[in-house]
Design a protein around this motif. Structure first.
Motif, PDB file in Angstrom:
ATOM      1  N   HIS A 121       0.830  -1.212   0.000  1.00 51.78           N
ATOM      2  CA  HIS A 121       0.000   0.000   0.000  1.00 51.78           C
ATOM      3  C   HIS A 121       0.859   1.256   0.000  1.00 51.78           C
ATOM      4  O   HIS A 121       1.954   1.280   0.554  1.00 51.78           O
ATOM      5  CB  HIS A 121      -1.037   0.001   1.129  1.00 51.78           C
ATOM      6  N   ASP A 156       6.256   0.244   7.072  1.00 51.87           N
ATOM      7  CA  ASP A 156       4.845   0.009   6.753  1.00 51.87           C
ATOM      8  C   ASP A 156       4.333   1.069   5.801  1.00 51.87           C
ATOM      9  O   ASP A 156       3.952   2.131   6.232  1.00 51.87           O
ATOM     10  CB  ASP A 156       4.042  -0.001   8.061  1.00 51.87           C
ATOM     11  N   GLU A 218       1.467  -7.560   2.463  1.00 49.60           N
ATOM     12  CA  GLU A 218       2.204  -7.312   3.704  1.00 49.60           C
ATOM     13  C   GLU A 218       1.554  -8.115   4.830  1.00 49.60           C
ATOM     14  O   GLU A 218       0.517  -8.744   4.633  1.00 49.60           O
ATOM     15  CB  GLU A 218       2.135  -5.823   4.044  1.00 49.60           C
TER      16      GLU A 218
END
Ligand code: ZN
Length: 485
Positions: A121, A156, A218
């Protein structure tokens, strides 16, 4: 007495024999790859600079479609992709969803083969004002120090995003053409549920009739020092993730003047009920993905722990007790209860008429909305507290650990990283892949980065960063994954 004692000793010997036999027969489930102490790594000389640049684009997820504050950042990130990965821009078909989510299609030579989908993302979580001062370097500076890249998204999930692109560009430059079609699917609102991005991409693939061989998103990572009693790094592959449910609890009660308060006010009643809900935890259960985790990890344990894991028919309560002690361990074996919002009152001398709280549950696989409702009804005083379900999604179906694709991902990990153990597990958080349940039966959640007790809090936290060395390993992982599929 003597007969009884002899009988007891006899039973004890049988038990010890049984425990020993089970332990001896407790064989490793690790994939049988040739040991790989010196993997040959590709260099990816521009990867660190490009990740650093990608961090500079403040691609914070926009809560509403009308929220345009970060639109320019997403547009700039896309321009940066086009400039930095010219072969990908030229040779792969690109489709946009919800304006900023991207789906790249790398057409395979053999149209008969089902495609694979590699996910990441683009969006990141914001950095709160209070936390900014605790950052060693500004969170969106993408600062590169000697061996580290700093900033929001380095773990992340811009590392996944950029490493997929790095691998794709490198392979295109080498003239590589995949047998099966490969999709790169990059959502732009994962951190707020993925409804405008991943969900739309998945719907598009569904209408095209694409059924993927496997999907990799992920999720879990390579952990070091996080699995108790195991010294080696453990690459955890999420075979499913927990479900999600949010409820609103409300109490309406007579208000009045605070100089003569009633025995129970709206705040008291709600607070008491919330406290009861926190005390009455859900039952600890080893669900299938956690069973599989224990089966993979148990044979690698030292003694005497190995005896415990090899004889779970006897020791499961002991293991549950150990797991209940830590927050992460507890979340693996229980549906969890987290009050996240509490609101009431308008003035210091007025008893409020109402109080409201929001409670978020993370559901174990197999736990339904009805199960949580039943739990709420058994714990709360429903004559006074009303319950409204605000959001619900159940845990996605469990992906197989005997599939070719699970084995393939495991072997790719072992090829790139030396001396890493593999274990399937349950992801206690959520990912965009939850929207893809109709696209594939084999959905795996693994991000090739190292998490340790020291850096785990950097995700969504302060001083998020990645070692340059780990970034290069991650790019190599996707490179090998695509090249050998
Ligand atoms: Zn993420």
């Amino acid at each position: 007495m003597r007969v009884f004692l002899s009988f007891f000793i006899f039973l004890l010997l049988i038990l010890c024999g049984l425990l020993a036999l089970n332990t001896l027969n407790y064989s490793s489930k690790q994939p049988q790859t040739a040991s790989n102490n010196n993997p040959v790594l590709k260099e990816f000389p521009l990867a660190a600079q490009r990740l650093s640049k990608a961090i500079e684009f403040k691609t914070i997820s926009c809560k509403q479609e009308s929220d345009t504050s970060f639109f320019s950042a997403f547009r700039a990130l896309h321009r940066f992709f086009d400039e930095s990965y010219p072969l990908i821009s030229k040779k792969l078909l690109k489709v946009k969803f919800g304006e900023f989510s991207l789906l790249y299609k790398w057409e395979g030579k053999n149209k008969e083969l089902p495609p694979i989908v590699l996910m990441a993302h683009q969006d990141v979580v914001p950095v709160s004002e209070i936390e900014i001062s605790q950052w060693k370097f500004p969170p969106f500076s993408g600062k590169i120090t000697q061996d580290t890249i700093w900033g929001r998204g380095t773990l992340d999930d811009k590392v996944g995003l950029m490493c997929i692109l790095e691998a794709g560009e490198a392979l295109l430059a080498e003239g590589f053409a995949p047998d099966r079609t490969i999709y790169f699917a990059f959502g732009h609102d994962e951190e707020i549920g993925g409804k405008r991005g991943a969900k739309k991409i998945a719907e598009y693939l569904e209408t095209r009739g694409d059924h993927a061989y496997f999907i990799l998103d992920e999720g879990l990572t390579i952990t070091q020092g996080l699995v108790p009693k195991i010294d080696s790094p453990v690459a955890l592959i999420g075979t499913t993730e927990k479900g999600y449910m949010t409820v609103e609890l409300a109490v309406n009660h007579t208000g009045g003047h605070s100089s003569m308060p009633a025995k129970h006010t709206a705040i008291d009643i709600l607070a008491e009920n919330i406290a009861r809900l926190k005390r009455k935890t859900f039952t600890a259960v080893f669900t299938k993905p956690v069973d599989a985790f224990l089966d993979y990890i148990g044979p690698e344990m030292p003694y005497p722990e190995k005896v415990v894991f090899a004889n779970r028919w006897l020791f499961d309560p002991v293991i549950k007790n150990i797991y209940s002690q830590s927050n992460a361990g507890n979340a693996l074996i229980r549906t969890t209860t987290a009050p996240t919002i509490f609101q009431s009152g308008v003035k210091d001398n007025v008893l409020p008429h109402s109080a409201r709280a929001v409670v978020n549950f993370r559901l174990l696989p197999g736990t339904s909305q009805a199960d949580v409702r039943q739990h709420l009804h058994s714990v709360l005083d429903t004559a006074q507290v009303s319950i409204k379900v605000v959001e619900f999604s159940e845990s996605p179906p469990l992906s197989s650990i005997t599939s070719e694709s699970f084995q393939y991902i495991s072997k790719t990990i072992q090829k790139v990283y030396s001396n890493v153990l593999i274990a399937p597990s349950l992801l206690i958080a959520g990912t965009d892949s939850k929207h893809y349940r109709k696209i594939s039966d084999n959905i795996y959640r693994f991000l090739p980065v190292f998490l340790t007790p020291k850096n785990i809090s950097q995700i969504h936290g302060v001083n998020e960063r990645i070692a340059t060395k780990d970034l290069i390993y991650a790019a190599n992982f996707y490179y090998e994954l695509i090249r050998n599929i």
